[in-house]
Design a protein around this motif. Structure first.
Motif, PDB file in Angstrom:
ATOM      1  N   GLU A 118      -0.938 -65.349  15.340  1.00 57.45           N
ATOM      2  CA  GLU A 118      -2.228 -64.806  14.919  1.00 57.45           C
ATOM      3  C   GLU A 118      -3.275 -64.940  16.015  1.00 57.45           C
TER       4      GLU A 118
ATOM      5  N   VAL B 159       4.235 -58.903  17.791  1.00 56.27           N
ATOM      6  CA  VAL B 159       3.942 -60.322  17.958  1.00 56.27           C
ATOM      7  C   VAL B 159       4.745 -61.107  16.914  1.00 56.27           C
TER       8      VAL B 159
ATOM      9  N   THR C  80       6.114 -63.823  14.622  1.00 60.09           N
ATOM     10  CA  THR C  80       5.393 -64.997  14.142  1.00 60.09           C
ATOM     11  C   THR C  80       6.111 -66.314  14.416  1.00 60.09           C
TER      12      THR C  80
ATOM     13  N   TYR D 196       3.200 -56.863  24.763  1.00 61.21           N
ATOM     14  CA  TYR D 196       1.908 -56.395  25.261  1.00 61.21           C
ATOM     15  C   TYR D 196       1.920 -56.325  26.789  1.00 61.21           C
TER      16      TYR D 196
ATOM     17  N   SER E  54      -1.169 -54.985  14.372  1.00 64.17           N
ATOM     18  CA  SER E  54      -2.365 -54.910  15.203  1.00 64.17           C
ATOM     19  C   SER E  54      -2.781 -53.463  15.316  1.00 64.17           C
TER      20      SER E  54
ATOM     21  N   LEU F  34       2.203 -53.092  19.644  1.00 63.78           N
ATOM     22  CA  LEU F  34       2.000 -54.522  19.836  1.00 63.78           C
ATOM     23  C   LEU F  34       2.859 -55.267  18.835  1.00 63.78           C
TER      24      LEU F  34
ATOM     25  N   ILE G 195       3.155 -59.659  13.488  1.00 57.72           N
ATOM     26  CA  ILE G 195       1.758 -59.419  13.141  1.00 57.72           C
ATOM     27  C   ILE G 195       1.430 -57.959  13.419  1.00 57.72           C
TER      28      ILE G 195
ATOM     29  N   ALA H 187      -2.406 -62.473  18.860  1.00 60.69           N
ATOM     30  CA  ALA H 187      -2.698 -61.082  18.494  1.00 60.69           C
ATOM     31  C   ALA H 187      -4.185 -60.787  18.711  1.00 60.69           C
TER      32      ALA H 187
ATOM     33  N   ARG I 235      -5.626 -57.884  21.858  1.00 63.61           N
ATOM     34  CA  ARG I 235      -6.210 -56.612  21.418  1.00 63.61           C
ATOM     35  C   ARG I 235      -7.055 -55.975  22.482  1.00 63.61           C
TER      36      ARG I 235
END
Length: 134
Positions: free
Chosen positions: A127, A14, A16, A41, A7, A12, A5, A130, A134
Motif C-alpha cells: 500500500e 503491486v 501485496t 513500475y 492503482s 501498475l 493493489i 503504491a 503513482r
C-alpha cells in the motif's frame, strides 16, 4: 496468482505479499534466501531491457549499494539494493534474456537471492509503495 493493489496508473502491479523500496525494488523476505527484483513500475518506466549486469554470488552488499546495471534502449539505471547481506544466487536467465524482467518482474524476472543480515529490513508495504509509485 497473488493479490495486487489497484492503482490509477496503467499496468501498475503491486503484489501485496512483497515489500518494496522507494527505489522501485521488491523483496520477498518470506523465503530464505530472500528474493530481490525490479518492480513492474520501474520495468515499465525503463522499457524493454537489453542488458543486465549481475553481481557475483558470494558478494556482500549493503543497503543502498548499486549492485546491478540495467540497460534499456531508453536509459542505463542501477538497481539499488534495499537490504544488506550476502548474495547467494543470481538469475543468469535474465542476463541471457533481459526481456524476462520486463515481461515477468515478479516471477521469472527475479534478479538475485540474498541471505539477509537483518531479519526486518526497512521497507514499504504494498500500500505504501503504491502511493509512492503513482
Amino acid at each position: 496468482m497473488s493479490e495486487a493493489i489497484d492503482s490509477s496508473m496503467p499496468n501498475l502491479d503491486v503484489p501485496t505479499h512483497l515489500e518494496y523500496s522507494q527505489d522501485h525494488v521488491w523483496v520477498d523476505a518470506s523465503v530464505s534466501p530472500a528474493i530481490v527484483g525490479l518492480t513492474a513500475y520501474a520495468a515499465n518506466r525503463l522499457g524493454e531491457l537489453v542488458y543486465v549486469d549481475l553481481p557475483e554470488p558470494g558478494d556482500r552488499v549493503e543497503a543502498g549499494d548499486e549492485i546491478v546495471e540495467l540497460e534499456s534502449q531508453k536509459a542505463v539505471e542501477p538497481l539499488v539494493c534495499p537490504v544488506a547481506g550476502v548474495i547467494r544466487y543470481v538469475n543468469r536467465g535474465v542476463a541471457d534474456d533481459p526481456s524476462i524482467v520486463t515481461n515477468d518482474p515478479y516471477g521469472e524476472g527475479w534478479i538475485l537471492k540474498i541471505e539477509l543480515d537483518d531479519d526486518e529490513p526497512d521497507l514499504l508495504t504494498a500500500e505504501e509503495y503504491a502511493a509512492v509509485a503513482r
